[in-house]
Design a protein around this motif. Structure first.
Motif, PDB file in Angstrom:
ATOM      1  N   TYR A   1     -37.436 -20.680  -9.368  1.00  0.00           N
ATOM      2  CA  TYR A   1     -37.435 -19.345  -8.756  1.00  0.00           C
ATOM      3  C   TYR A   1     -37.483 -19.435  -7.235  1.00  0.00           C
ATOM      4  O   TYR A   1     -36.720 -18.787  -6.522  1.00  0.00           O
ATOM      5  N   LYS A   2     -38.369 -20.293  -6.745  1.00  0.00           N
ATOM      6  CA  LYS A   2     -38.495 -20.417  -5.288  1.00  0.00           C
ATOM      7  C   LYS A   2     -37.320 -21.168  -4.677  1.00  0.00           C
ATOM      8  O   LYS A   2     -36.909 -20.895  -3.545  1.00  0.00           O
ATOM      9  N   ILE A   3     -36.781 -22.094  -5.442  1.00  0.00           N
ATOM     10  CA  ILE A   3     -35.591 -22.807  -4.958  1.00  0.00           C
ATOM     11  C   ILE A   3     -34.420 -21.839  -4.846  1.00  0.00           C
ATOM     12  O   ILE A   3     -33.691 -21.829  -3.853  1.00  0.00           O
ATOM     13  N   TRP A   4     -34.282 -21.010  -5.850  1.00  0.00           N
ATOM     14  CA  TRP A   4     -33.237 -19.979  -5.831  1.00  0.00           C
ATOM     15  C   TRP A   4     -33.433 -19.053  -4.634  1.00  0.00           C
ATOM     16  O   TRP A   4     -32.503 -18.809  -3.864  1.00  0.00           O
ATOM     17  N   LEU A   5     -34.676 -18.571  -4.465  1.00  0.00           N
ATOM     18  CA  LEU A   5     -34.991 -17.675  -3.357  1.00  0.00           C
ATOM     19  C   LEU A   5     -34.604 -18.311  -2.018  1.00  0.00           C
ATOM     20  O   LEU A   5     -33.948 -17.694  -1.181  1.00  0.00           O
ATOM     21  N   SER A   6     -34.984 -19.560  -1.831  1.00  0.00           N
ATOM     22  CA  SER A   6     -34.691 -20.220  -0.555  1.00  0.00           C
ATOM     23  C   SER A   6     -33.184 -20.404  -0.383  1.00  0.00           C
ATOM     24  O   SER A   6     -32.651 -20.183   0.702  1.00  0.00           O
ATOM     25  N   GLU A   7     -32.488 -20.773  -1.428  1.00  0.00           N
ATOM     26  CA  GLU A   7     -31.045 -20.976  -1.303  1.00  0.00           C
ATOM     27  C   GLU A   7     -30.336 -19.688  -0.913  1.00  0.00           C
ATOM     28  O   GLU A   7     -29.435 -19.689  -0.089  1.00  0.00           O
ATOM     29  N   VAL A   8     -30.757 -18.585  -1.524  1.00  0.00           N
ATOM     30  CA  VAL A   8     -30.108 -17.306  -1.208  1.00  0.00           C
ATOM     31  C   VAL A   8     -30.430 -16.891   0.232  1.00  0.00           C
ATOM     32  O   VAL A   8     -29.555 -16.476   0.981  1.00  0.00           O
ATOM     33  N   ILE A   9     -31.695 -17.045   0.602  1.00  0.00           N
ATOM     34  CA  ILE A   9     -32.075 -16.663   1.964  1.00  0.00           C
ATOM     35  C   ILE A   9     -31.340 -17.509   3.001  1.00  0.00           C
ATOM     36  O   ILE A   9     -30.890 -17.007   4.027  1.00  0.00           O
ATOM     37  N   PHE A  10     -31.173 -18.792   2.715  1.00  0.00           N
ATOM     38  CA  PHE A  10     -30.567 -19.675   3.712  1.00  0.00           C
ATOM     39  C   PHE A  10     -29.041 -19.745   3.625  1.00  0.00           C
ATOM     40  O   PHE A  10     -28.416 -20.535   4.333  1.00  0.00           O
ATOM     41  N   GLN A  11     -28.451 -18.900   2.769  1.00  0.00           N
ATOM     42  CA  GLN A  11     -26.995 -18.748   2.837  1.00  0.00           C
ATOM     43  C   GLN A  11     -26.672 -18.012   4.138  1.00  0.00           C
ATOM     44  O   GLN A  11     -27.210 -16.954   4.398  1.00  0.00           O
ATOM     45  N   GLN A  12     -25.753 -18.565   4.895  1.00  0.00           N
ATOM     46  CA  GLN A  12     -25.310 -17.903   6.135  1.00  0.00           C
ATOM     47  C   GLN A  12     -26.449 -17.576   7.083  1.00  0.00           C
ATOM     48  O   GLN A  12     -26.371 -16.629   7.860  1.00  0.00           O
ATOM     49  N   THR A  13     -27.508 -18.315   6.983  1.00  0.00           N
ATOM     50  CA  THR A  13     -28.678 -17.977   7.801  1.00  0.00           C
ATOM     51  C   THR A  13     -29.324 -19.240   8.349  1.00  0.00           C
ATOM     52  O   THR A  13     -29.508 -20.207   7.623  1.00  0.00           O
ATOM     53  N   ARG A  14     -29.657 -19.229   9.627  1.00  0.00           N
ATOM     54  CA  ARG A  14     -30.297 -20.378  10.248  1.00  0.00           C
ATOM     55  C   ARG A  14     -31.734 -20.507   9.797  1.00  0.00           C
ATOM     56  O   ARG A  14     -32.400 -19.509   9.521  1.00  0.00           O
ATOM     57  N   ILE A  15     -32.190 -21.769   9.791  1.00  0.00           N
ATOM     58  CA  ILE A  15     -33.553 -22.056   9.358  1.00  0.00           C
ATOM     59  C   ILE A  15     -34.566 -21.222  10.144  1.00  0.00           C
ATOM     60  O   ILE A  15     -35.438 -20.576   9.564  1.00  0.00           O
ATOM     61  N   GLU A  16     -34.417 -21.211  11.466  1.00  0.00           N
ATOM     62  CA  GLU A  16     -35.400 -20.517  12.312  1.00  0.00           C
ATOM     63  C   GLU A  16     -35.473 -19.034  11.954  1.00  0.00           C
ATOM     64  O   GLU A  16     -36.530 -18.418  12.019  1.00  0.00           O
ATOM     65  N   GLN A  17     -34.309 -18.487  11.605  1.00  0.00           N
ATOM     66  CA  GLN A  17     -34.291 -17.061  11.302  1.00  0.00           C
ATOM     67  C   GLN A  17     -34.797 -16.765   9.896  1.00  0.00           C
ATOM     68  O   GLN A  17     -35.488 -15.771   9.666  1.00  0.00           O
ATOM     69  N   GLY A  18     -34.473 -17.648   8.944  1.00  0.00           N
ATOM     70  CA  GLY A  18     -34.774 -17.359   7.543  1.00  0.00           C
ATOM     71  C   GLY A  18     -36.189 -17.710   7.104  1.00  0.00           C
ATOM     72  O   GLY A  18     -36.690 -17.152   6.130  1.00  0.00           O
ATOM     73  N   LEU A  19     -36.821 -18.611   7.831  1.00  0.00           N
ATOM     74  CA  LEU A  19     -38.099 -19.154   7.380  1.00  0.00           C
ATOM     75  C   LEU A  19     -39.169 -18.088   7.180  1.00  0.00           C
ATOM     76  O   LEU A  19     -39.862 -18.065   6.155  1.00  0.00           O
ATOM     77  N   ALA A  20     -39.264 -17.167   8.147  1.00  0.00           N
ATOM     78  CA  ALA A  20     -40.275 -16.111   8.043  1.00  0.00           C
ATOM     79  C   ALA A  20     -40.018 -15.251   6.802  1.00  0.00           C
ATOM     80  O   ALA A  20     -40.962 -14.808   6.135  1.00  0.00           O
TER      81      ALA A  20
END
Length: 356
Positions: A27-46
């Motif tokens: 679940y969390k892996i999925w969440l992170s993958e979706v958030i980090f699609q087209q998104t930089r680490i610095e922006q998506g981490l929060a």
DNA sequence: AAAGCGGGGGT
DNA sequence: ACCCCAGCTTT
């Protein structure tokens, strides 16, 4: 040399601790993958932290209101990701009893999960041998094998997918995939990669051929072509006597106007609403390329009985006819039948040099 | 096959 | 003020 083992060795020496990788919860892996699609680490981490905090399990996410999910996503962009996230959480709860599907086909079938994300979840969470193909992987592979097919074409993608699946270390697919992406991000960078000190430079075909700077090759997306589509909506009379020379659209039709409209031939369908006599009419065009639509309302005059009210609709653009059309607005006609409309338009356009 | 989606960063 | 990025869905 074993590419996969060398790569994984490099990865183990160079990896940093990434907060969202410290879990094996699909679940969390999925969440992170979706958030980090087209998104930089610095922006998506929060956002990753606020989502896992507010929705620690897929049940929490499924039970939330769409409003809350969207609000938490605010600022990240590509909002369909958030809607799909919510939809898929509900699917997992309802259809899979709250357990994340553990095979590639079922994962891929979920809303918002395409080939990349499905491979990432399958390999990282379930240790299944599916190679991820993201921008980093495409760059590494296209250079390594000097593949000059466009990576944004079907053929190019397919070639890369085949090659990287052959390279995949099937015993540790998740580690291999993360290593590939990390290597692309840190070493085989888009610009100015340090090929001289690259551990793979003797095997890299692009480096040997001096074509690293040209790869990965992409087909440039061409800007939409602007074109003029000009036509008239004719209204005569006033009040109860008003006539509109345009028929209301019915199911399945293309054009039911008084005359055959298109001054310019068209193929892509474009539909627009036109307000006439307080009711909405639909007009359909076709065009060969993307069009930009402008509707110019160039009249606000009282109509008298024998005047023709010409509404000029301009679609697209090398010349904008609306300005030149003011003197075409009022045409006193005793009998409309005396003036075949298409001819009139053609004549006007021709005389003004628009038909060359 | 190709357009659209939203932010941020680079030029 | 532009141009580019990149995975997924939709057309």
């Amino acid at each position: 040399m074993d590419f996969a083992l060398t790569l994984i060795d490099w990865y183990n020496l160079n990896k940093r601790q990434l907060p969202w990788r410290e879990t094996d919860d699909p679940y969390k892996i999925w969440l992170s993958e979706v958030i980090f699609q087209q998104t930089r680490i610095e922006q998506g981490l929060a956002y990753y932290h606020s989502f896992t905090g507010r929705f620690p399990t897929v049940q929490h996410l499924a039970q939330a209101s769409e409003d809350e999910v969207m609000k938490l996503w605010q600022g990240l962009g590509y909002y369909s990701r958030a809607r799909n996230l919510h939809t898929t959480a509900k699917t997992i709860v309802e259809k899979f009893n709250g357990r994340f599907p553990d095979n590639y086909a079922d994962i891929l079938a979920l809303k918002g999960i395409g080939p990349y994300t499905a491979a990432a979840i399958a390999s990282i969470a379930f240790n299944l041998p599916h190679a991820v193909v993201d921008g980093n992987v495409m760059r590494v592979i296209s250079r390594w094998f000097a593949i000059d097919d466009a990576v944004n074409s079907t053929v190019g993608k397919k070639k890369i997918e085949i090659v990287v699946n052959e390279l995949l270390a099937t015993h540790t697919p998740g580690t291999f995939n993360q290593a590939m992406m990390k290597f692309g991000a840190l070493f085989c960078k888009p610009k100015n990669p340090d090929c001289e000190s690259c551990i793979f430079n003797t095997a890299c075909l692009a480096f040997q051929k001096g074509s690293v700077g040209k790869l990965p090759f992409k087909i440039k997306n061409q800007p939409p072509k602007k074109r003029f589509f000009n036509y008239l909506l004719l209204i005569s009379g006033k009040g109860a006597y008003q006539k509109v020379y345009l028929n209301k659209r019915v199911e399945g039709d293309i054009w039911q106007g008084l005359y055959d409209f298109p001054l310019i031939e068209t193929e892509t369908e474009t539909e627009m609403d036109v307000l006439i006599n307080s009711s909405v009419w639909k007009v359909v065009f076709k065009d060969t390329s993307p069009v930009i639509i402008q509707i110019s309302r160039i009249f606000k005059h009282q109509l008298t009985h024998q005047q023709i009210f010409a509404k000029f609709i301009t679609i697209s653009t090398e010349k904008n006819l609306s300005e030149t059309f003011n003197d075409f607005l009022y045409v006193n006609l005793k009998n409309l039948a005396d003036y075949p409309v298409p001819r009139l338009i053609e004549q006007y356009l021709s005389e003004n040099g628009f038909l060359n």
